[in-house]
Design an enzyme around this catalytic site. Structure first.
Site, mmCIF file in Angstrom:
data_model
loop_
_atom_site.group_PDB
_atom_site.id
_atom_site.type_symbol
_atom_site.label_atom_id
_atom_site.label_comp_id
_atom_site.label_asym_id
_atom_site.label_seq_id
_atom_site.Cartn_x
_atom_site.Cartn_y
_atom_site.Cartn_z
ATOM 1 N N SER A 12 11.723 20.049 24.313
ATOM 2 C CA SER A 12 13.157 19.775 24.479
ATOM 3 C C SER A 12 14.022 20.927 23.960
ATOM 4 O O SER A 12 15.080 21.207 24.510
ATOM 5 C CB SER A 12 13.534 18.483 23.764
ATOM 6 O OG SER A 12 13.249 18.584 22.381
ATOM 7 N N ASN A 41 6.606 19.284 16.197
ATOM 8 C CA ASN A 41 7.896 19.841 16.614
ATOM 9 C C ASN A 41 8.149 21.245 16.071
ATOM 10 O O ASN A 41 8.690 22.096 16.787
ATOM 11 C CB ASN A 41 9.043 18.927 16.177
ATOM 12 C CG ASN A 41 9.289 17.803 17.178
ATOM 13 O OD1 ASN A 41 9.000 17.943 18.366
ATOM 14 N ND2 ASN A 41 9.792 16.685 16.703
ATOM 15 N N ALA A 85 18.223 12.912 28.286
ATOM 16 C CA ALA A 85 16.899 12.485 28.720
ATOM 17 C C ALA A 85 16.464 11.219 27.989
ATOM 18 O O ALA A 85 16.031 10.238 28.614
ATOM 19 C CB ALA A 85 15.891 13.608 28.467
ATOM 20 N N ASN A 134 15.035 13.403 16.448
ATOM 21 C CA ASN A 134 13.975 14.176 15.787
ATOM 22 C C ASN A 134 14.422 14.715 14.439
ATOM 23 O O ASN A 134 15.606 14.765 14.149
ATOM 24 C CB ASN A 134 13.564 15.363 16.660
ATOM 25 C CG ASN A 134 12.532 14.972 17.698
ATOM 26 O OD1 ASN A 134 11.604 14.226 17.392
ATOM 27 N ND2 ASN A 134 12.699 15.473 18.905
ATOM 28 N N ASN A 153 8.287 23.435 19.388
ATOM 29 C CA ASN A 153 9.675 23.654 19.802
ATOM 30 C C ASN A 153 10.093 25.093 19.536
ATOM 31 O O ASN A 153 10.621 25.779 20.413
ATOM 32 C CB ASN A 153 10.603 22.681 19.082
ATOM 33 C CG ASN A 153 10.730 21.354 19.821
ATOM 34 O OD1 ASN A 153 11.235 21.315 20.934
ATOM 35 N ND2 ASN A 153 10.244 20.288 19.216
ATOM 36 N N GLY A 185 24.983 8.465 24.003
ATOM 37 C CA GLY A 185 24.312 9.710 24.379
ATOM 38 C C GLY A 185 23.319 9.429 25.487
ATOM 39 O O GLY A 185 22.293 8.799 25.259
ATOM 40 N N LYS A 196 5.645 13.891 12.852
ATOM 41 C CA LYS A 196 6.174 14.406 14.122
ATOM 42 C C LYS A 196 6.588 15.868 13.977
ATOM 43 O O LYS A 196 6.461 16.661 14.916
ATOM 44 C CB LYS A 196 7.336 13.540 14.610
ATOM 45 C CG LYS A 196 7.784 13.920 16.024
ATOM 46 C CD LYS A 196 8.170 12.747 16.897
ATOM 47 C CE LYS A 196 8.165 13.166 18.363
ATOM 48 N NZ LYS A 196 9.479 13.115 18.995
ATOM 49 N N GLU A 214 18.594 22.076 17.605
ATOM 50 C CA GLU A 214 18.563 21.155 16.460
ATOM 51 C C GLU A 214 17.889 21.817 15.255
ATOM 52 O O GLU A 214 16.860 21.331 14.763
ATOM 53 C CB GLU A 214 17.824 19.879 16.833
ATOM 54 C CG GLU A 214 18.511 19.071 17.924
ATOM 55 C CD GLU A 214 17.814 17.733 18.149
ATOM 56 O OE1 GLU A 214 18.350 16.710 17.717
ATOM 57 O OE2 GLU A 214 16.725 17.732 18.751
#
Lengths: 308, 308
Positions: B258, B192, B10, B102, B196, B7, B188, B270
């Site tokens: 992201s 997120n 980024a 993540n 996000n 993969g 995290k 995700e």
């Protein structure tokens, strides 16, 4: 009998227009559409039958209007702070105020300023929008749930309510009496809180919201939260009412809720009456409308962006 | 020592690129960018210093790659179902798997399939994006919190972790060890889940979210809910951690999370690893992430729309 209509958007336009159409003496206080309506009158495209009113009593200033027996307030609640100077001119001792507005708090606000005035409210179950200056499109439904405000909550069915129903007798609009206006307001919030908010946040009309599985779950869960909040505030709404409203909306024509139209037209959103006041009222009774609060915070962000 | 990068978006691009840049033997498994990278190599514009790798080991099929000592999995978690046929080819008995992903659930998923493989995860604190085929922009930060997966939660600081830190020794990337990987994953998520999700729903980068009063409240309340969920799941995150992260983000360069980039580029979001798995995990411990659930439902709607 003289009737004033304060605010001629979709709601003031359709109901005021119908009253004028059947021959009542209606006086329209307009803002942005004044010149157009003074020159061209009102045009209503309605499921009840299209009609035009080439000549209406149109005013730009309340000071030019006669005192009225019934004042229909059809402004957005975001404009209620501007009502006092208008009502001071139009009110007579025996005037009935009829609010056609959503959410909570408008009656309490007006009752403080005009404690001796009869205060009625109509909750409008209607799909309509203003599609041009003085031009109203009425797509579906139209019934009004009518109640009289009482600080003691339960006003019952009053003579003033019967008189208002009388006015609408030949308009094609059904008037349903509610003995407990605040209970009816909470019942309407069960629809307004999920559908108005999500339509703006997700930029979707009703059918788009209803047909997505996750969004449909969210609609139901928000409805259930509003029902729980209402029950904490001393009202009685059955849990299955969420599903009653959901299935009724499934069967309705696809519709852009008024808050979505307000957002698209860069008008301020009615967040105070439809979100913050219910959230505060429930919190005072110890209930946290946590999901509704997420929606309200997102809407506040979008409303602020929209003003820039 | 052979390193595979599975993969090359980024994350795979910046970390794999840095490892190749300092001379490691890195093998890149690419998908859409294969032809471009085979012909032109990788280009990295980084705050650590720009560089180009005109010739990299680029592969279109795992079957063409050598078996590797370290496999860096830098796919989105939405693609993890496609990992098995790739890993079956690349894995040796002593291979270390390093997930740079993540959310929750990836280790449990892989541990079921490869119970005897060392499974490490790096949580990437980095602002970077792929801005063209084989072209990575690294704007800010870059540190990795590294832990080893253990079903018993507390793995401690292991030799495999030290070996991975060794690999990155001259890249300019800081590696911070965490003895409890799942605790670090929840920490995290505190960032997120609010940033996000709201960046996608409200179409805003970080500074836009932080500077609106209501949205800032919502960010904090979501963070507090994630902290409460983590604590219900047996981890220990202090309440003030929400404010630590908030103030750290205030000081960061304005940034498109992201998930917002995924949404804008019509890639799947995700949601499973960042939202549904934490919501389910907390629910199993009796905690209802009600605000997070609203965000997840809205995102699920938008993700579905985005696919159409």
């Amino acid at each position: 009998m003289k009737i004033a209509v304060v605010g001629v958007g979709a709601i003031g336009g359709i109901y005021g227009g119908l009253l004028a159409h059947i021959g009542h003496d209606v006086h329209f206080l307009l803002h942005s559409d004044f010149e157009h309506v003074q020159r061209n009158g009102l045009r209503v495209d309605s499921v009840l039958g299209d009609f035009q009113l080439p000549k209406v009593n149109a005013y730009q200033h309340a000071a030019d209007m006669p005192q009225c027996d019934v004042i229909i307030v059809a402004l957005k609640t975001t404009a209620n702070m501007q009502l006092a100077p208008i009502l001071d001119v139009l009110l007579k001792p025996e005037t009935t105020l009829l609010l056609l507005q959503n959410g909570l708090g408008a009656e309490e606000f007006l009752a403080q300023h005009y404690p001796d005035t009869s205060l009625l409210s109509g909750l409008c179950f209607i799909c309509c929008s203003k599609i041009g200056p003085g031009h109203i499109l009425h797509l579906d439904q139209g019934a009004i749930r009518l109640g009289e405000y009482s600080p003691q909550q339960e006003a019952g069915i009053t003579p003033k309510m019967r008189a208002i129903a009388e006015l609408f007798a030949n308009t094609g609009i059904s008037i349903h009496f509610t003995p407990n206006l605040l209970q009816a307001r909470w019942e309407k919030l069960v629809w307004n809180i999920p559908f108005n908010g999500l339509s703006v946040i997700l930029q979707q009309s009703t059918q788009g919201l209803l047909t997505d599985r996750h969004c449909r779950d969210l609609l139901v869960e928000l409805m259930e939260e509003v029902i729980e909040a209402a029950n904490h505030c001393g009202f009685t709404i059955q849990a299955h009412y969420a599903h009653v409203l959901l299935h009724a909306t499934d069967k309705m024509a696809d519709y852009q809720p008024s808050m979505l139209l307000d957002y698209q037209n860069k008008r301020p959103l009615e967040l105070e009456s439809i979100y913050w006041e219910p959230i505060r009222t429930a919190a005072e009774r110890g209930f946290n409308m946590s999901k509704t609060r997420v929606i309200a915070q997102q809407l506040a962000f979008l409303d602020q962006q929209n003003k820039q």
